[in-house]
Design an enzyme around this catalytic site. Sequence first.
Site, mmCIF file in Angstrom:
data_model
loop_
_atom_site.group_PDB
_atom_site.id
_atom_site.type_symbol
_atom_site.label_atom_id
_atom_site.label_comp_id
_atom_site.label_asym_id
_atom_site.label_seq_id
_atom_site.Cartn_x
_atom_site.Cartn_y
_atom_site.Cartn_z
ATOM 1 N N GLY A 286 0.730 -1.220 0.026
ATOM 2 C CA GLY A 286 -0.142 -0.130 0.046
ATOM 3 C C GLY A 286 0.769 1.304 0.098
ATOM 4 N N CYS A 287 1.899 1.319 -0.725
ATOM 5 C CA CYS A 287 2.770 2.514 -0.713
ATOM 6 C C CYS A 287 2.777 3.207 -1.958
ATOM 7 C CB CYS A 287 4.290 1.695 -0.255
ATOM 8 S SG CYS A 287 5.527 2.878 -0.383
#
Length: 160
Positions: free
Chosen positions: A34-35
Amino acid sequence: MTIYQFSVRGITGEEISLDRYRGQVLLIVNTASGCGFTPQYEGLEALYRRYRDKGFVVLGFPCNQFGGQEPGAEAEIATFCKTQFDVDFPMFSKIDVNGEHAHPLFRYLKKEKAGILGSGIIKWNFTKFLIGRDGEPVARFAPTTKPEEITDDIEKALAA
């Protein structure tokens, strides 16, 4: 000391000695699903496919220490990497890269390649460590360094 003295847990839970990669050039990366840098999975996989027949392997280590960007379990991470980016390079169990619970492998890497400020701290996901065929760190790359920007370094390490 080299990386060959370390063991890590595969994403499916098995204990793996890094000695299995002896003689290969490695790119060790702390990753997250989720970066903002998560699209680098695509570039990492492209590097792996381009150079694997020459003895190059990307090793992905999920980490949830930066903004909680890897909260899922290993099975979820493996599924995400395969379905979203067709990741075929080896992935490992979630680890810490900083702090008192940092995995010994990452303690070693940070000591050998402390980074631009010399602190040794990993600042964010997708920090990359290039390892030579002798098992020693060659270079460290910031999360902002795109995988395709390190092809020259990989080719030099493969030729050494």
